[in-house]
Design a protein around this motif. Structure first.
Motif, PDB file in Angstrom:
ATOM      1  N   PRO A 201       0.716  -1.628   0.156  1.00  0.00           N
ATOM      2  CA  PRO A 201      -0.150   0.086  -0.455  1.00  0.00           C
ATOM      3  C   PRO A 201       0.897   0.785  -0.020  1.00  0.00           C
ATOM      4  N   VAL A 202       0.344   2.582  -0.045  1.00  0.00           N
ATOM      5  CA  VAL A 202       0.855   4.180  -0.633  1.00  0.00           C
ATOM      6  C   VAL A 202       0.115   4.998  -0.400  1.00  0.00           C
ATOM      7  N   HIS A 203       0.042   5.728   0.110  1.00  0.00           N
ATOM      8  CA  HIS A 203      -0.600   6.671   0.923  1.00  0.00           C
ATOM      9  C   HIS A 203      -0.705   7.877  -0.599  1.00  0.00           C
ATOM     10  N   ILE A 204      -0.729   8.571  -1.179  1.00  0.00           N
ATOM     11  CA  ILE A 204      -0.995   9.410  -2.181  1.00  0.00           C
ATOM     12  C   ILE A 204      -1.795  10.860  -1.445  1.00  0.00           C
ATOM     13  N   ILE A 205      -1.127  11.601  -1.305  1.00  0.00           N
ATOM     14  CA  ILE A 205      -1.908  12.786  -1.006  1.00  0.00           C
ATOM     15  C   ILE A 205      -1.176  13.847  -1.999  1.00  0.00           C
ATOM     16  N   ASN A 206      -2.292  14.107  -2.507  1.00  0.00           N
ATOM     17  CA  ASN A 206      -2.297  15.675  -3.478  1.00  0.00           C
ATOM     18  C   ASN A 206      -2.329  17.379  -2.113  1.00  0.00           C
ATOM     19  N   ILE A 207      -1.763  18.248  -2.723  1.00  0.00           N
ATOM     20  CA  ILE A 207      -1.460  19.766  -1.676  1.00  0.00           C
ATOM     21  C   ILE A 207      -1.683  20.848  -2.981  1.00  0.00           C
ATOM     22  N   GLU A 208      -2.563  20.767  -3.414  1.00  0.00           N
ATOM     23  CA  GLU A 208      -2.732  21.708  -4.216  1.00  0.00           C
ATOM     24  C   GLU A 208      -1.553  23.077  -4.142  1.00  0.00           C
ATOM     25  N   ILE A 209      -0.983  23.411  -4.982  1.00  0.00           N
ATOM     26  CA  ILE A 209       0.638  24.213  -5.098  1.00  0.00           C
ATOM     27  C   ILE A 209       0.403  25.183  -6.682  1.00  0.00           C
ATOM     28  N   LYS A 210       0.203  26.247  -6.645  1.00  0.00           N
ATOM     29  CA  LYS A 210       0.360  27.529  -7.647  1.00  0.00           C
ATOM     30  C   LYS A 210       2.048  26.844  -7.804  1.00  0.00           C
ATOM     31  N   ASP A 211       2.106  27.009  -8.948  1.00  0.00           N
ATOM     32  CA  ASP A 211       3.743  26.519  -9.901  1.00  0.00           C
ATOM     33  C   ASP A 211       4.197  28.059 -10.104  1.00  0.00           C
ATOM     34  N   ASN A 212       4.582  28.597  -9.247  1.00  0.00           N
ATOM     35  CA  ASN A 212       5.624  29.337  -8.985  1.00  0.00           C
ATOM     36  C   ASN A 212       6.512  29.493  -7.522  1.00  0.00           C
ATOM     37  N   HIS A 213       7.400  30.333  -7.425  1.00  0.00           N
ATOM     38  CA  HIS A 213       8.583  29.455  -6.582  1.00  0.00           C
ATOM     39  C   HIS A 213       7.733  30.687  -5.263  1.00  0.00           C
ATOM     40  N   GLU A 214       7.396  31.242  -5.167  1.00  0.00           N
ATOM     41  CA  GLU A 214       6.508  31.922  -3.654  1.00  0.00           C
ATOM     42  C   GLU A 214       5.750  31.013  -3.204  1.00  0.00           C
ATOM     43  N   GLU A 215       4.817  30.285  -4.406  1.00  0.00           N
ATOM     44  CA  GLU A 215       3.679  29.105  -3.498  1.00  0.00           C
ATOM     45  C   GLU A 215       4.356  28.216  -3.026  1.00  0.00           C
ATOM     46  N   ALA A 216       5.422  28.049  -3.763  1.00  0.00           N
ATOM     47  CA  ALA A 216       6.765  26.117  -3.781  1.00  0.00           C
ATOM     48  C   ALA A 216       7.332  26.534  -2.397  1.00  0.00           C
ATOM     49  N   LEU A 217       7.362  28.373  -1.866  1.00  0.00           N
ATOM     50  CA  LEU A 217       7.945  27.884  -0.944  1.00  0.00           C
ATOM     51  C   LEU A 217       7.362  27.864   0.960  1.00  0.00           C
ATOM     52  N   ILE A 218       5.761  28.547   0.452  1.00  0.00           N
ATOM     53  CA  ILE A 218       5.217  28.401   1.623  1.00  0.00           C
ATOM     54  C   ILE A 218       4.303  27.024   1.831  1.00  0.00           C
ATOM     55  N   ALA A 219       4.089  26.122   0.272  1.00  0.00           N
ATOM     56  CA  ALA A 219       3.647  24.594  -0.043  1.00  0.00           C
ATOM     57  C   ALA A 219       4.795  23.805   1.259  1.00  0.00           C
ATOM     58  N   GLY A 220       6.446  24.003   0.701  1.00  0.00           N
ATOM     59  CA  GLY A 220       7.127  23.326   1.255  1.00  0.00           C
ATOM     60  C   GLY A 220       6.635  23.263   3.073  1.00  0.00           C
ATOM     61  N   LYS A 221       6.945  24.892   3.374  1.00  0.00           N
ATOM     62  CA  LYS A 221       6.788  24.107   4.700  1.00  0.00           C
ATOM     63  C   LYS A 221       5.400  23.762   5.474  1.00  0.00           C
ATOM     64  N   ALA A 222       4.498  23.628   4.576  1.00  0.00           N
ATOM     65  CA  ALA A 222       3.072  22.670   4.878  1.00  0.00           C
ATOM     66  C   ALA A 222       3.776  21.830   5.014  1.00  0.00           C
TER      67      ALA A 222
END
Length: 262
Positions: A201-222
């Motif tokens: 088994p594998v758990h697949i979790i989608n985290i909806e992130i806009k494809d830009n550097h700022e959103e990637a940084l914020i989502a990385g912490k989450a």
């Protein structure tokens, strides 16, 4: 024939012979002192041996070792389209925090911003980040520094050799973080097409992130907070719903979850 060979009650030794053998026996030798015995002035003193001598585990040690079960650490895989921005930011954050992590992309090729929106830079998966960095730096260092592409690829080349494609990867992950819904769908479809031959088994979790550097940084912490909660769980199958509910309350990113099998 001697009747004693047939009747077991009569098959016993002659008492006269037994007395003769007892008289001929010699005295037994003096027994050797046991270990830890010391002889001084002809006297023998022995030291009692502790019950837990020679490394034998005591009852308390056995109880503590049996109560502590081995728990393997999960392997995380972060997935976006091109294995460049969002997945590599997640890879970077989790790796620095000491998690076991890999990353990949689900696209047909690696696409990066070009001189115009209709002229992207396209590379095949497996092209080293170093090669991509050198080519873009030679094309227009000012443009690709201004839009953050060179800084992004410079970070990536310090983490691993090249972007990897999910569909070509044979590594079995425990938790997959996807960074947008189409990547989530691609991972689920790919695992379904593999047939689940390992029944893993594998758990697949989608985290909806806009494809830009700022959103990637914020989502990385989450993503780091979510990975921490998952690794701390003793039973991820039982706890996953509560973990995702808590994550959704703290962070703005939409979440999707599915369980698939390798």
């Amino acid at each position: 024939m001697d009747p004693r060979r047939r009747d077991p009650r009569l098959a016993r030794a002659d008492p006269r012979l037994q007395r003769l053998q007892n008289n001929e026996q010699t005295p037994s030798a003096t027994p050797t002192p046991p270990p830890h015995a010391s002889t001084e002035n002809g006297s023998v003193s022995s030291t009692p041996i502790p019950s837990n001598h020679v490394g034998l585990p005591s009852d308390s040690n056995v109880a503590s070792s049996s109560s502590t079960a081995y728990k393997p650490r999960p392997l995380f895989c972060v997935v976006c389209a091109s294995n460049q921005n969002r997945s590599m930011e997640g890879h970077n954050v989790l790796s620095k925090a000491g998690f076991r992590v890999i990353s990949s992309g689900t696209g047909s090729a690696v696409r990066l911003p070009g001189p115009s929106i209709d002229k992207p830079n396209i590379y095949s998966f497996g092209t080293p980040y170093q090669t991509i960095f050198e080519e873009l730096n030679a094309q227009d260092p000012r443009l690709y520094s201004a839009n953050g592409v060179l800084q992004m690829i410079d970070r990536n080349r310090r983490i691993k050799l090249a972007p990897e494609r999910w569909q070509e990867s044979k590594t079995v992950a425990d938790i997959v973080f996807t960074c947008e819904e189409r990547c989530f769908d691609a991972v689920c479809d790919d695992l379904l097409s593999r047939g689940g031959e390992f029944n893993r088994p594998v758990h697949i979790i989608n985290i909806e992130i806009k494809d830009n550097h700022e959103e990637a940084l914020i989502a990385g912490k989450a993503m780091l907070e979510l990975a921490t909660a998952i690794e701390a769980s003793d039973d991820i199958d039982e706890d996953i719903d509560v973990i995702l509910e808590t994550q959704q309350e703290k962070h703005p990113h939409g979440l999707l979850h599915a369980v698939a099998f390798y």
